[in-house]
Design a protein around this motif. Structure first.
Motif, mmCIF file in Angstrom:
data_model
loop_
_atom_site.group_PDB
_atom_site.id
_atom_site.type_symbol
_atom_site.label_atom_id
_atom_site.label_comp_id
_atom_site.label_asym_id
_atom_site.label_seq_id
_atom_site.Cartn_x
_atom_site.Cartn_y
_atom_site.Cartn_z
ATOM 1 N N GLY A 34 0.806 -1.217 0.000
ATOM 2 C CA GLY A 34 0.000 0.000 0.000
ATOM 3 C C GLY A 34 0.837 1.264 0.000
ATOM 4 O O GLY A 34 0.476 2.265 0.631
ATOM 5 N N GLY A 35 1.977 1.197 -0.693
ATOM 6 C CA GLY A 35 2.828 2.383 -0.790
ATOM 7 C C GLY A 35 3.690 2.645 0.422
ATOM 8 O O GLY A 35 4.391 3.657 0.474
ATOM 9 N N GLN A 36 3.655 1.729 1.412
ATOM 10 C CA GLN A 36 4.435 1.925 2.643
ATOM 11 C C GLN A 36 5.602 0.932 2.725
ATOM 12 O O GLN A 36 5.395 -0.272 2.535
ATOM 13 C CB GLN A 36 3.553 1.690 3.871
ATOM 14 N N PRO A 37 6.787 1.411 3.042
ATOM 15 C CA PRO A 37 7.891 0.482 3.332
ATOM 16 C C PRO A 37 7.713 -0.072 4.752
ATOM 17 O O PRO A 37 7.636 0.706 5.709
ATOM 18 C CB PRO A 37 9.141 1.357 3.234
ATOM 19 N N ALA A 71 8.680 4.006 -2.275
ATOM 20 C CA ALA A 71 7.650 3.030 -1.906
ATOM 21 C C ALA A 71 6.261 3.532 -2.293
ATOM 22 O O ALA A 71 5.420 2.760 -2.785
ATOM 23 C CB ALA A 71 7.712 2.735 -0.409
ATOM 24 N N ALA A 72 6.021 4.808 -2.100
ATOM 25 C CA ALA A 72 4.719 5.379 -2.466
ATOM 26 C C ALA A 72 4.474 5.220 -3.966
ATOM 27 O O ALA A 72 3.366 4.893 -4.408
ATOM 28 C CB ALA A 72 4.668 6.855 -2.071
ATOM 29 N N ALA A 73 5.543 5.416 -4.762
ATOM 30 C CA ALA A 73 5.404 5.269 -6.212
ATOM 31 C C ALA A 73 5.260 3.808 -6.620
ATOM 32 O O ALA A 73 4.593 3.481 -7.602
ATOM 33 C CB ALA A 73 6.603 5.908 -6.908
ATOM 34 N N MET A 74 5.906 2.894 -5.864
ATOM 35 C CA MET A 74 5.845 1.457 -6.166
ATOM 36 C C MET A 74 4.472 0.872 -5.888
ATOM 37 O O MET A 74 3.976 0.040 -6.630
ATOM 38 C CB MET A 74 6.810 0.690 -5.245
ATOM 39 N N GLY A 75 3.950 1.201 -4.729
ATOM 40 C CA GLY A 75 2.685 0.610 -4.317
ATOM 41 C C GLY A 75 2.876 -0.718 -3.602
ATOM 42 O O GLY A 75 2.745 -0.804 -2.384
ATOM 43 N N GLU A 76 3.185 -1.761 -4.359
ATOM 44 C CA GLU A 76 3.357 -3.104 -3.798
ATOM 45 C C GLU A 76 4.646 -3.708 -4.328
ATOM 46 O O GLU A 76 4.974 -3.512 -5.501
ATOM 47 C CB GLU A 76 2.209 -4.045 -4.232
ATOM 48 N N ARG A 101 26.539 6.402 -2.089
ATOM 49 C CA ARG A 101 25.615 6.392 -3.221
ATOM 50 C C ARG A 101 24.388 5.551 -2.857
ATOM 51 O O ARG A 101 24.511 4.462 -2.316
ATOM 52 C CB ARG A 101 26.315 5.816 -4.443
ATOM 53 N N ARG A 102 23.201 6.088 -3.185
ATOM 54 C CA ARG A 102 21.949 5.429 -2.858
ATOM 55 C C ARG A 102 21.341 4.839 -4.132
ATOM 56 O O ARG A 102 21.074 5.568 -5.089
ATOM 57 C CB ARG A 102 20.962 6.426 -2.252
ATOM 58 N N ILE A 103 21.124 3.539 -4.117
ATOM 59 C CA ILE A 103 20.528 2.861 -5.268
ATOM 60 C C ILE A 103 19.234 2.208 -4.797
ATOM 61 O O ILE A 103 19.244 1.417 -3.848
ATOM 62 C CB ILE A 103 21.486 1.792 -5.822
ATOM 63 N N LEU A 104 18.130 2.556 -5.421
ATOM 64 C CA LEU A 104 16.828 1.976 -5.051
ATOM 65 C C LEU A 104 16.297 1.183 -6.235
ATOM 66 O O LEU A 104 16.257 1.690 -7.364
ATOM 67 C CB LEU A 104 15.824 3.079 -4.684
ATOM 68 N N GLN A 105 15.898 -0.035 -5.966
ATOM 69 C CA GLN A 105 15.384 -0.913 -7.021
ATOM 70 C C GLN A 105 14.059 -1.493 -6.568
ATOM 71 O O GLN A 105 13.935 -1.977 -5.436
ATOM 72 C CB GLN A 105 16.369 -2.062 -7.277
ATOM 73 N N GLY A 106 13.071 -1.454 -7.447
ATOM 74 C CA GLY A 106 11.763 -2.013 -7.123
ATOM 75 C C GLY A 106 11.536 -3.330 -7.826
ATOM 76 O O GLY A 106 11.804 -3.442 -9.027
ATOM 77 N N ALA A 265 3.856 -11.815 12.406
ATOM 78 C CA ALA A 265 4.646 -11.386 11.239
ATOM 79 C C ALA A 265 3.728 -11.079 10.073
ATOM 80 O O ALA A 265 3.917 -10.087 9.354
ATOM 81 C CB ALA A 265 5.656 -12.469 10.859
ATOM 82 N N ARG A 266 2.720 -11.923 9.887
ATOM 83 C CA ARG A 266 1.801 -11.720 8.762
ATOM 84 C C ARG A 266 1.065 -10.386 8.902
ATOM 85 O O ARG A 266 0.906 -9.652 7.930
ATOM 86 C CB ARG A 266 0.819 -12.895 8.710
ATOM 87 N N ALA A 267 0.668 -10.098 10.113
ATOM 88 C CA ALA A 267 -0.031 -8.824 10.343
ATOM 89 C C ALA A 267 0.891 -7.642 10.038
ATOM 90 O O ALA A 267 0.482 -6.645 9.442
ATOM 91 C CB ALA A 267 -0.531 -8.766 11.793
ATOM 92 N N LEU A 268 2.160 -7.770 10.424
ATOM 93 C CA LEU A 268 3.108 -6.689 10.149
ATOM 94 C C LEU A 268 3.331 -6.505 8.650
ATOM 95 O O LEU A 268 3.486 -5.392 8.163
ATOM 96 C CB LEU A 268 4.453 -6.990 10.821
ATOM 97 N N LEU A 269 3.344 -7.622 7.923
ATOM 98 C CA LEU A 269 3.650 -7.553 6.486
ATOM 99 C C LEU A 269 2.392 -7.344 5.642
ATOM 100 O O LEU A 269 2.489 -7.080 4.442
ATOM 101 C CB LEU A 269 4.371 -8.836 6.034
ATOM 102 N N ASP A 270 1.221 -7.452 6.265
ATOM 103 C CA ASP A 270 -0.014 -7.138 5.537
ATOM 104 C C ASP A 270 -0.475 -5.716 5.828
ATOM 105 O O ASP A 270 -1.561 -5.319 5.417
ATOM 106 C CB ASP A 270 -1.141 -8.112 5.943
ATOM 107 N N ALA A 271 0.359 -4.982 6.527
ATOM 108 C CA ALA A 271 -0.031 -3.637 6.981
ATOM 109 C C ALA A 271 -0.552 -2.798 5.812
ATOM 110 O O ALA A 271 -0.019 -2.858 4.726
ATOM 111 C CB ALA A 271 1.140 -2.940 7.653
#
Lengths: 271, 271
Positions: A34-37, A71-76, A101-106, A265-271
């Motif tokens: 949901g756009g959240q890391p 993350a907001a741009a990725m979504g899921e 250097r910062r590298i972000l990969q989705g 864990a599932r609840a945390l990752l289904d946030a």
């Protein structure tokens, strides 16, 4: 989604980057829903600790804001952050003026079989041993040849993960997971002062267990102790918790504490 | 000179490269004189051994021909070859269809002070210990955080190199050199079966010594043995041989066998 390098869309990296030359950097693999890391504070905390121990200067607030924006741009999916020491001069000596250097990969959401979580997994007995290096222990750094070699030991789909021991035979972790065992109601995981990666989900589950009044222990684990465990499971911050059903000739049932922590864990990752 | 990636001029690398993600690859640093890559057969032999041990599939004949072409275009300097496992999927498991990636970088000749070779150097006593990992020992792989940390231990110009021990205190090598000592006419260097990089100049000097009838020994070396050495020197394939004058409280004179091997190394690197 396009990758970002230092905040800009990019698909390529400077050939002078010390991440390439020496594995001189750190990474984090972060679930995004949901756009959240997810578990962001724990990821950032481990990253900051890694920067401190490797003397990599990085703007932690900028990293946080970029992760949130990406993350907001990725979504899921799964967001991978690679933080390197930046470009290098010739030789091992870090350039004190180099900027990290910062590298972000989705990537798309991980597609692990649901059965891993429901019925549990079998661990491959890796013969690749983890070497002991206290200066790097616990960090999620870019020197990962041991994991590459260990993961090459099996190709079958019978084994969802592999178990790694250190050079004297202590039980440390999975190739891409941490390991817990339960014995007489105590939640036990390996001490990672000599080797291993201190996983974000491992830290979270230790915290959750303590909040629930479940006794926890961080200690050296022998194969004998593994054999006498009531429950065994592996975890990471992408798939959560997988019960362990078997390792070599050993086998376990899926136990109640494993299920309880899996639900958390599932609840945390289904946030 | 422009870098080459897979034979083409390039200044950037795919963000999916496993050399970046995991340090999953090898490198060679090759002196180039008069358009020739020096000690090429030894560099290629170590590279091929690394490919074999890491199960990296690479076209060795193509690598040789590219090194020759690049060196011819460079003329003089130091050529760095990075060979990675190529692009990766998600996770540690190598993609069996991935092609190894060849990265060639040209640098100007190394500018070490002439006095290092003439009068000898002082070695910094690194507290960073090499971890023991027989699966990687000897290889010039891209997991070099131990060297990065060790090289960060000193900034002064008094110390031209640092000496690294393993975790039980055996004398192994310099941060970017191999170490030899001479005792009673025997040329001795560390056994690298547990850790360390098996340098090309080390191999060449062992070969040259044997050709000259000088007895050689590859063995574990204690600090006690270092203390009682008649001569000590370090070597690599770029600078050749530097006599070692001092390490912590120990000191040595520059000895005749050191000078003899230094002359041989110089001839090889002035080719």
């Amino acid at each position: 989604m396009d990758s970002w390098v230092d905040g800009q869309p990019a698909d390529a990296l400077s050939l002078k980057d010390r991440g390439l030359a020496y594995g001189d950097g750190l990474f984090e693999t972060i679930a995004v829903r949901g756009g959240q890391p997810l578990l962001l504070d724990r990821h950032l905390s481990r990253l900051a600790q890694g920067c401190s121990r490797l003397a990599i200067t990085a703007d932690q607030a900028l990293i946080r804001s970029e992760l949130l924006a990406y993350a907001a741009a990725m979504g899921e999916g799964v967001l991978k952050l690679i933080l390197t020491r930046g470009d290098g001069l010739r030789g091992y000596a870090p350039d004190p003026s180099a900027q990290a250097r910062r590298i972000l990969q989705g990537n798309p959401p991980a597609a692990y079989p649901v059965v891993h979580g429901e019925q549990g997994v079998r661990l491959f007995p890796c013969t690749t041993r983890l070497s002991n290096q206290p200066l790097l222990a616990g960090l999620k750094h870019l020197n990962r040849l041991e994991q590459v070699i260990a993961r090459s030991e099996w190709q079958d789909s019978e084994h969802a993960e592999g178990l790694m021991l250190d050079r004297v035979g202590r039980v440390i972790e999975g190739v891409f997971s941490n390991l817990f065992l339960v014995r007489d109601g105590v939640l036990i995981t390996a001490d990672l002062k000599r080797c291993g990666v201190a996983g974000v989900m491992r830290a979270e589950l230790l915290f959750q267990a303590e909040s629930l009044g479940i006794p926890t222990q961080i200690t050296d684990i022998s194969l004998d102790q593994l054999q006498w465990a009531d429950e065994v499971f592996v975890c990471n911050s992408v798939y959560g918790v997988w019960p362990v059903r078997a390792y070599a000739a050993l086998s376990w049932s899926v136990g109640p504490l494993t299920r309880k922590l899996q639900t958390i864990a599932r609840a945390l990752l289904d946030a």
